[in-house]
Design a protein around this motif. Sequence first.
Motif: not given
Length: 1788
Positions: A889-895, A1325-1331
């Motif tokens: 779930g790691i997202q590479f937005n703007g990477a 329920v989404w965890n934005l810390e872990t993705g």
Amino acid sequence: MNDNDRHKILDEKQLNWSHDTVDNQEEIDRLNGLVKGLVDTYINNELKDEAAIAEVTLLAPVLNCELFRKLFKTFVSAFSDESTLLDVSMLKGLSCMVQGAPPGHLESDDLKKVLKALTKFLNGICKDSSWYIYSLTLAVSRILDTMADNHVKGLKDEDLCNLSLALKDLSKHPDPYVVFQAEYAIQALKFVPGDKTPLQAVLKGSGVLLGGILKLAIAVKGVDIEGIIDGLTKVHDGLSGAYDACMKGYEGVKELMASGEEFLSCLTKASSIVGSIAGQKYTCTRKSSIDFLSELYRNDDDWGKQATIKQWILSIINSLVNSDKGIVKAHAKLVLKILGNDNDTYKKTLYDTSMNNGKKSPQSYPLIIGLPPLASPSLLDLVQNTPDIEKDIRRLRKQRLKQLEQNTVATIYITQQARSTIMARDDALFPLMDKVKEFLEKKQKVFLLLGESGAGKSIFSQALELMLWEKYEKDRIIPLFINLPAIDKPEHNLIAKHLRKAEFSESQIREMKERRTFVLICDGYDESHQTQNLYMRNRLNEKGEFQAQMVISCRLEYIGKDYLDRFQPIDRNHVTGGNGSATQTEYQQAVIAPFTKEQVNDYIEKFVTKTRPVWQTSKYISVLNKIPNLLDLVKNPFLLTLSLEILPRLDHQDDFSRIQATRVALYDQFMEQWFERGKKRLAETEMGDQEKKAYERLTDDGFMQNGVNFLKGLARAIYKNQAGNPVVEYSHSRDCNTWKGAFFGHEDEKQLLLKASPIRRFGNHYQFIHRSMLEYGFARAVFEPLESKKALPSKPVTGRRGSSSSIYSFECQIEQENEVITTQPSAHDYPLSWKNFISEPSVINFLAEHVQQDPSFKQDLLEIVKLSKSNVDWRIAAANAITILVKAGIQFNGADLQGIRIPGADLSYGLFDSADLQNADLRKVNFRNVWMRGANLSKSQMSRARFGELPLLQIKSKVTVCMYAPDGNTFAVGTDGYKVCVFKTLNWDEKQTLIGHKNPISSIAYSPKSDVIASSSKDSIILVWDINSGICLHKLQSDNDVICNIKFSPNGNQIASESHGKKLQLWDVKLAECLFSFTGHTMTYSPNGGLIAFGSTDNSVQLWDVKDGKYTQCFTGHTKEVVTIAFSPDGNQIASGSNDKTVRFWDVGNTETKELLLASRHDRAVISLVYSINGAQVASSSFDNTVRLWDTKTRLCLLTLTGHSRPVKSIAYSPKEDQIASGSEDNTVRLWDTVSGSCLRTLTGHSGPVVSIMFSPGGSQIASGSSDKTVRLWDVEPGVGHYTSSGNISSGHISGSHRGSVNCVVYLPISSQIASGSDDGTIQVWNLETGGYSHTLVGHSDKVLGIACSPNGERIASCSLDETVRLWDVKTGECINTLRGLREAVHCIAFSPQKRLKRLDSTSPENPQCSSSSSGSPSSPGPVSPDTPNSPHPESSDSPNLPGPDSTGSPNLPDPDSSGYYWVAFGGTNKTIGEWDLKATDYEQFPVKHSQLIKALAYSSCGGMIATGSFDMSILLWDVGTKSCLRIFTGHHGVINSIAYSPDDKQLVTGSNDLTVRVWNVETGECIKILQHKKPVSSVAYSPKHLPKDAVIDLTKDSPENLPECLPRALQIATASSTTIQIWDSASGECQTEFQNYGSALDISWSETHKGDFLVTGGDDKLVRSWKLKKTQDSQHKIYLAWCSTPHELTFTSADIHETQGLSKLGIQLLRQQGATHITLKNTAKKVMQACSTISGFTCMVKKDILERPHETKGTLDRSQEAQGTPEESQKTKGILDRSQEVQSSTD
């Protein structure tokens, strides 16, 4: 045989044996086995000599029907080819088989076929070969006898005539024996059509019968007719009236006297019969036969010259003298002596010559075949000398039963449920064991068992083996449980290799191959790394091979596209294009479903009973429900077993709800417990001195840690040296100095660790107890490397938990790129460099969980990706690393990913918004459904990149019809632009544009050879085109009638056309002439092209012959017009669909055409129907929006496929018959499973009705044509494999997604979580810390329309169309309370911002009040009564005593304290507000109503007021204490969709369908701002208060009371209108920023954390997005996509793909259609010119837009007002509308 017969034939010893055998079942079984063995040995023995034939035919009378027919077919097959030489021995055997057949074993067709074959031989045989002719005529006679005995009729006159002519020709043969047999056969033939039995069949009687024969013989000699009649009467009497002595019998005898030859034939007949009888065992009969022969010999006046007959008589009598005993021998000797004393010189000489030739048996043609001496060894010898296999099979059975009973898991088996495909509905589940039993009973060939890792495949396989071994005594089928990884090359000699391992000898294996049947239970197909079809490669069930059924298990994650080719059996007898055809009827599959909660409880109960652990069942169940996520995990049987083992270790825990349960955590705990038990077990065993020292060393160093290191090292070594093959074979003498010796050597420490490890041993083979243990060990070796950690540059890590899934942590990593790395690490020793682990999804998933739990590991993987930029050796590791990160779930937005090398990576469903991938190596990367909006891929290498779809075909006109060519090389599209476009499917380039019509194309048809295409149009013309040249070959002109449909005949010589005027025409293609015309419609050709079927004007279905245009058959039964017809693939059946809503089936050639009784029908008219490839099913579509599947044999409706919202216009079966596609006027294509009826995929993208749909010939793609001027090409995903059984993506993506529009979103206070509710009935329920997502809350049965979170973040409340309100625990995801009985849908919901003990009123000092609503406030107008002029006519309502929460249990709420409880307010279709005290058993209802349903609701921040918005276009302000209406806000002209209070409660903001947002002063009710939008406003939100800059918040510990004081900030408003999100300044009303959501935003939520401001949106694209707001220096906001749920569609909007290397032409076309830029100009001047041109064009567009905007705006507002109607009409509006429908209705 009765006792009298036994006593006549058997001696005393034999009789005793016979009596004993009757009562000895085991001996009977042995004898039956011998008999079966004899037959099987004979059939399998290629050398079938006369002795073997004689031996096996003796068994004919005692064989059961199955064995008899099996043996009989062997004899018949010898005469099926008349080109082969005649085998007389086989002919004799056939005669004996026919003569000795038990009743009912022969069928009429058998005898007819044999007789026909023998007739052909009879006509073709050399007439000089008396021996062959006699054998043939003898066989014919016996077959005719049997046919007469069994009253067989139905021989064709032609066949009878041919046989009669052949026999009459033989009746003139010079050999009298041939003549006799031919004459007899002629007479026997006369009895076949009737019911009389010929003489030869009659003469099987007793001594009385012989008297008749003697009399007959004397009569024949003297030609005494009276004597003949008298003799026949005696024959009749001897048979006790069994047959009639009819005149035909007399006439037959008369005919025998017509000539001398016939008379001789009669004598030959008589002597032959009596001679044969003389050889029987009945004494009286034999003596009479001898007397008869003596009489014949002496009375020879008319046939004395026939010396051969006399020699025959003397030979028979002489043989009896030499071979017989007792009375018969003496009688024969006396007769022979009398004949030798004859005074006739000729007879005397003949007698002496015969006697001097020796005492030999007669050499001529015995009527009854005698057995020759048996060859050595005989068949019986072969059978009796076969190796004894039963003893060793029972040994194996006993051994396996013992092992299975010792296996705790196998003995705790509970019935598992399964589905036919992964996407099958829950109501389509079936008991797995019952399904497999059905498979075994039907003798099908292959059963594929699929499931996730740990789903219970091995458990089921062992339970199946146990059941089959227990049944072995009954059916003798041998079950073999085969661990595939333990077999070397299982694609060859699989069964033999396994039996050798079980210590069977080669002779035993050969014997079992010939005699026995197996059920192969093959476990671990995926673990053996197989790609072969094991069933086909082992040639199972072929002649001379093992006979077996196969049950084979495989993990879902391992299989991919076209997986059926690796499992389905292929019928080699039906070869098409060089390949066999798959026989689906011989194949079944099932996907194991996760345990239900009830199954989990059942398993726990059995586990407790069997193992007697510390905990009881109730304790296990209680803890499972308390630990968050654990109940979801233990739906996997293996994880359930692990949990039950380790849970008692947690008994010291005070609060189980604080435990974080993950799959990795379960395995960690299990391993710890396993090694602790191993240590204890070793301590209790006796050890030598050296072993004790080794044990102490291991203990001193930490036994568990040593064990874990041993486990990791072994797993690592297996992957490095065996590519992950789990079975290790170790021989100490051979392997002690190899890598194997490091783990299996004889050193004490190694042996102790090996004994304590989760490893099992089979001889010299070692294997982990479960495949997942190996994968866990390897993943842990990667996560906690032993020495490979040194390969990576070390970096400081701030913590182990709470990693961010956004790219900001990645940015921190990239910022350190400029650091100088003094040593270049080596990739060779790093495990992720050894192979591409994309094919090991379980390893990927383990590592993805580690990423979520440990930020340091995430940094390690990011570092690997970075290393690949500078060192090509790291490319494989980098591909694996980024795959793991994406799955985590790691997202590479703007990477910044410039220059990374990740060939073969799986980026599917990943998010790379605005990522920089310049110069990256992206070869073979999987981009399926990836989000690449604004990404820079310039100069990257993208050869063989996969996108999961092809570019759409953009047609300039509406598509009317599309079609693949039969060979699949071209694809044609007909349009309403008067032309046909032909594309090459290799690259989808346009091959030809066929122009010639003057009206829209109505139909196209390919010729069978795919080289010609015909098109029809409304211009009444059919044009025939050459595909390659595009030349029009022929023009077929109709009579000024619109041609709506055309079809080529199967041979390509004709075209059939159908017109709107109900005229059918058949055209000769070459002559361009109309051959025939009919009145009818909706025609189709039969598969062979000989017939054409069409619907007639009288509602009937008619068949016509296409050769002469003549009517052949008519089917009546429909009551309305027939609109669609189809022939079955074999041409024997027709299906028709009608406007009378029915589908009917008709048998071609059946004269009965009566109306069929229908068990089911469509609800509206049928549109189309199609047969499956094998003809077993018919699919029909209808105006009732459904597709129905029908069984063509039973003619019953099997399934009704529901899901489309508009009529289904087109349907198509896949070539593999496992799927069906449907295209609908709802603009979608759906893919269905033909077994379960489940919707596998819904393909969206068309903006107009889908009018045509078709599978490619190979079945890998679907083409859909639409009126939106496009043809879309879809990749067909397999029926299973893309999704896991829990519905998640099989690639292991930890993030999830909704399957319906997201209607509501909310931030959860004091955590980095958000919740979303959807049309799919779930809350995520989404965890934005872990993705990833934390929970999926399942319970609602319809759309979730609203959600709210309690201020302390512990509870979520939800409302739904299912007329319930539910309360959920955020930590566990458990539904802790449900408010039912509301009787109407609930559309909005809100939590009170503060707790209270009881309902508010103005005199409650302990409850908070809002100053703006105090009764004493001078600005307050007081309660609004129904008579208030400004009131929108609120209706008074009594508060009924409605049912409250479920009575099954009280809410799981905290104990009451001084602060009380939170309350929930809700509103909906019942037009009023309900308020629920969560501790109460019911709810309170406000007495005043809106005039229409309540759509929006919000509490004030103090909790004293509630604001509601309604379909009646008003906003009402309510006093919570008095439940009275304080104020009415009017001004909107459309539905109120959303309401929000400002943080200080002074303002209220509302959004409406009238395209405005209004800001209200709460105290005065004045509208202070109107924010104009272009489209309806679906949601509004105020900005929160600012946190202090130095505030540091622990999001997992801090409570609302501990939060720092919030600071004031400039008040802002966020609004959502269609796809546009805008941020407004509340004071000025100016729009500060605007951005696109990429899907219509239905709800927004604004929150501030210590990381900044975030907006969360949910929309109709099914996605939840989190946007980060950064304020720029000019006080504007810059918006970044921080996080997004898993995308459903491929997105390359605004991506830069210029100068990419290796990207295919189709790939470029696809990405450009997606909105990617592909700039190829290098000249600066050209770029400048292009930019100027763009600016100029944009200026013109702006001017035009400004000019047209007033009219457009006015029109939009007018439409909005029209949609609302008059106030009176608005009040009459009923029903429930979801948000997307409201937006759509306003837009329309």
